[in-house]
Design a protein around this motif. Sequence first.
Motif, PDB file in Angstrom:
ATOM      1  N   SER A   1     -58.734  48.721  33.260  1.00 22.47           N
ATOM      2  CA  SER A   1     -58.822  50.180  33.261  1.00 22.47           C
ATOM      3  C   SER A   1     -57.812  50.771  32.288  1.00 22.47           C
ATOM      4  O   SER A   1     -56.714  50.252  32.129  1.00 22.47           O
ATOM      5  N   PRO A   2     -58.164  51.885  31.654  1.00 26.77           N
ATOM      6  CA  PRO A   2     -57.228  52.503  30.707  1.00 26.77           C
ATOM      7  C   PRO A   2     -55.952  53.020  31.375  1.00 26.77           C
ATOM      8  O   PRO A   2     -54.932  53.172  30.720  1.00 26.77           O
ATOM      9  N   HIS A   3     -55.995  53.248  32.696  1.00 28.52           N
ATOM     10  CA  HIS A   3     -54.834  53.797  33.390  1.00 28.52           C
ATOM     11  C   HIS A   3     -54.167  52.784  34.312  1.00 28.52           C
ATOM     12  O   HIS A   3     -53.240  53.142  35.034  1.00 28.52           O
ATOM     13  N   GLY A   4     -54.657  51.552  34.312  1.00 26.69           N
ATOM     14  CA  GLY A   4     -54.097  50.538  35.185  1.00 26.69           C
ATOM     15  C   GLY A   4     -54.507  50.683  36.638  1.00 26.69           C
ATOM     16  O   GLY A   4     -53.946  50.046  37.520  1.00 26.69           O
ATOM     17  N   LEU A   5     -55.478  51.534  36.888  1.00 26.69           N
ATOM     18  CA  LEU A   5     -55.971  51.781  38.237  1.00 26.69           C
ATOM     19  C   LEU A   5     -57.458  52.107  38.128  1.00 26.69           C
ATOM     20  O   LEU A   5     -57.838  52.985  37.354  1.00 26.69           O
ATOM     21  N   PRO A   6     -58.322  51.411  38.872  1.00 28.26           N
ATOM     22  CA  PRO A   6     -59.751  51.716  38.766  1.00 28.26           C
ATOM     23  C   PRO A   6     -60.019  53.157  39.172  1.00 28.26           C
ATOM     24  O   PRO A   6     -59.497  53.636  40.171  1.00 28.26           O
ATOM     25  N   GLY A   7     -60.826  53.842  38.379  1.00 32.29           N
ATOM     26  CA  GLY A   7     -61.131  55.245  38.658  1.00 32.29           C
ATOM     27  C   GLY A   7     -62.559  55.579  38.338  1.00 32.29           C
ATOM     28  O   GLY A   7     -63.455  54.738  38.455  1.00 32.29           O
ATOM     29  N   ASP A   8     -62.771  56.813  37.891  1.00 32.83           N
ATOM     30  CA  ASP A   8     -64.125  57.301  37.626  1.00 32.83           C
ATOM     31  C   ASP A   8     -64.849  56.511  36.547  1.00 32.83           C
ATOM     32  O   ASP A   8     -66.079  56.506  36.514  1.00 32.83           O
ATOM     33  N   GLU A   9     -64.116  55.856  35.656  1.00 29.54           N
ATOM     34  CA  GLU A   9     -64.796  55.065  34.631  1.00 29.54           C
ATOM     35  C   GLU A   9     -65.466  53.832  35.239  1.00 29.54           C
ATOM     36  O   GLU A   9     -66.406  53.292  34.680  1.00 29.54           O
ATOM     37  N   SER A  10     -64.979  53.402  36.419  1.00 27.13           N
ATOM     38  CA  SER A  10     -65.506  52.203  37.064  1.00 27.13           C
ATOM     39  C   SER A  10     -66.343  52.489  38.305  1.00 27.13           C
ATOM     40  O   SER A  10     -67.154  51.660  38.695  1.00 27.13           O
TER      41      SER A  10
ATOM     42  N   LEU B   1     -70.245  51.000  41.871  1.00 28.74           N
ATOM     43  CA  LEU B   1     -69.754  50.846  40.503  1.00 28.74           C
ATOM     44  C   LEU B   1     -70.652  51.555  39.493  1.00 28.74           C
ATOM     45  O   LEU B   1     -71.867  51.612  39.659  1.00 28.74           O
ATOM     46  N   THR B   2     -70.032  52.048  38.440  1.00 27.77           N
ATOM     47  CA  THR B   2     -70.771  52.552  37.286  1.00 27.77           C
ATOM     48  C   THR B   2     -71.299  51.357  36.499  1.00 27.77           C
ATOM     49  O   THR B   2     -70.942  50.207  36.771  1.00 27.77           O
ATOM     50  N   PHE B   3     -72.122  51.623  35.507  1.00 32.17           N
ATOM     51  CA  PHE B   3     -72.568  50.537  34.632  1.00 32.17           C
ATOM     52  C   PHE B   3     -71.347  49.859  34.002  1.00 32.17           C
ATOM     53  O   PHE B   3     -71.270  48.629  33.944  1.00 32.17           O
ATOM     54  N   HIS B   4     -70.401  50.658  33.561  1.00 34.51           N
ATOM     55  CA  HIS B   4     -69.172  50.133  32.959  1.00 34.51           C
ATOM     56  C   HIS B   4     -68.419  49.247  33.954  1.00 34.51           C
ATOM     57  O   HIS B   4     -67.967  48.156  33.605  1.00 34.51           O
ATOM     58  N   GLY B   5     -68.283  49.717  35.191  1.00 36.00           N
ATOM     59  CA  GLY B   5     -67.604  48.927  36.215  1.00 36.00           C
ATOM     60  C   GLY B   5     -68.324  47.621  36.488  1.00 36.00           C
ATOM     61  O   GLY B   5     -67.693  46.564  36.640  1.00 36.00           O
ATOM     62  N   ASN B   6     -69.642  47.673  36.549  1.00 33.98           N
ATOM     63  CA  ASN B   6     -70.428  46.443  36.734  1.00 33.98           C
ATOM     64  C   ASN B   6     -70.249  45.491  35.561  1.00 33.98           C
ATOM     65  O   ASN B   6     -70.158  44.274  35.744  1.00 33.98           O
ATOM     66  N   TYR B   7     -70.209  46.044  34.365  1.00 34.21           N
ATOM     67  CA  TYR B   7     -70.019  45.211  33.178  1.00 34.21           C
ATOM     68  C   TYR B   7     -68.656  44.513  33.235  1.00 34.21           C
ATOM     69  O   TYR B   7     -68.559  43.308  33.014  1.00 34.21           O
TER      70      TYR B   7
ATOM     71  N   HIS C   1     -63.489  66.488  46.555  1.00 38.99           N
ATOM     72  CA  HIS C   1     -64.932  66.737  46.537  1.00 38.99           C
ATOM     73  C   HIS C   1     -65.345  67.663  45.398  1.00 38.99           C
ATOM     74  O   HIS C   1     -66.289  67.368  44.649  1.00 38.99           O
ATOM     75  N   ALA C   2     -64.655  68.768  45.238  1.00 41.02           N
ATOM     76  CA  ALA C   2     -65.023  69.737  44.186  1.00 41.02           C
ATOM     77  C   ALA C   2     -64.917  69.103  42.804  1.00 41.02           C
ATOM     78  O   ALA C   2     -65.759  69.356  41.929  1.00 41.02           O
ATOM     79  N   GLU C   3     -63.921  68.268  42.614  1.00 41.47           N
ATOM     80  CA  GLU C   3     -63.755  67.585  41.324  1.00 41.47           C
ATOM     81  C   GLU C   3     -64.925  66.652  41.049  1.00 41.47           C
ATOM     82  O   GLU C   3     -65.433  66.585  39.927  1.00 41.47           O
ATOM     83  N   HIS C   4     -65.383  65.926  42.063  1.00 40.97           N
ATOM     84  CA  HIS C   4     -66.519  65.011  41.883  1.00 40.97           C
ATOM     85  C   HIS C   4     -67.808  65.783  41.614  1.00 40.97           C
ATOM     86  O   HIS C   4     -68.616  65.380  40.775  1.00 40.97           O
ATOM     87  N   VAL C   5     -68.006  66.889  42.318  1.00 37.93           N
ATOM     88  CA  VAL C   5     -69.195  67.714  42.083  1.00 37.93           C
ATOM     89  C   VAL C   5     -69.194  68.203  40.639  1.00 37.93           C
ATOM     90  O   VAL C   5     -70.209  68.124  39.942  1.00 37.93           O
ATOM     91  N   ARG C   6     -68.058  68.668  40.180  1.00 39.47           N
ATOM     92  CA  ARG C   6     -67.924  69.157  38.802  1.00 39.47           C
ATOM     93  C   ARG C   6     -68.160  68.020  37.800  1.00 39.47           C
ATOM     94  O   ARG C   6     -68.833  68.194  36.786  1.00 39.47           O
ATOM     95  N   ARG C   7     -67.626  66.851  38.107  1.00 39.66           N
ATOM     96  CA  ARG C   7     -67.785  65.698  37.210  1.00 39.66           C
ATOM     97  C   ARG C   7     -69.257  65.368  36.992  1.00 39.66           C
ATOM     98  O   ARG C   7     -69.705  65.180  35.859  1.00 39.66           O
TER      99      ARG C   7
END
Length: 128
Positions: A14-23, A30-36, A102-108
């Motif tokens: 992960s770019p931040h050293g912690l799995p997040g929204d990219e994964s 998992l996202t496609f990226h996380g699965n990859y 929750h609001a952040e995820h809805v916005r994302r």
Amino acid sequence: MRLVDAEEALARLSPHGLPGDESFLDHVHLTFHGNYLLGLTLFDEVREALPASVRQQASGQPLPSQEETARRLVYTELDRYRIGEAMQQRLRDAPFTNQPDHAEHVRRFADELATLRPAARRAASTRP
């Protein structure tokens, strides 16, 4: 039996050293990226578990990139859009509505759908 520490692997990659929204799409999927990334980790573990005689027969070809993997699996912007729509629907119900972010995820997902909408429409119009 071999175990793979998926959390550690995703954190390490992960770019931040912690799995997040990219994964992760949510707290478990998992996202496609996380699965990859997880697939790369599992590949390494499986390769190491193979007998030396089998490993010596490896082609030496590099593993396909994430983009190449998506192309081979026919994973398109339309698929990403449909996943985003499904996630947007899920976010309307518990346990998501009780989460502090929750609001952040809805916005994302709203932002992602807005970005993907033009490509998804083009892809949908070209499918038989």
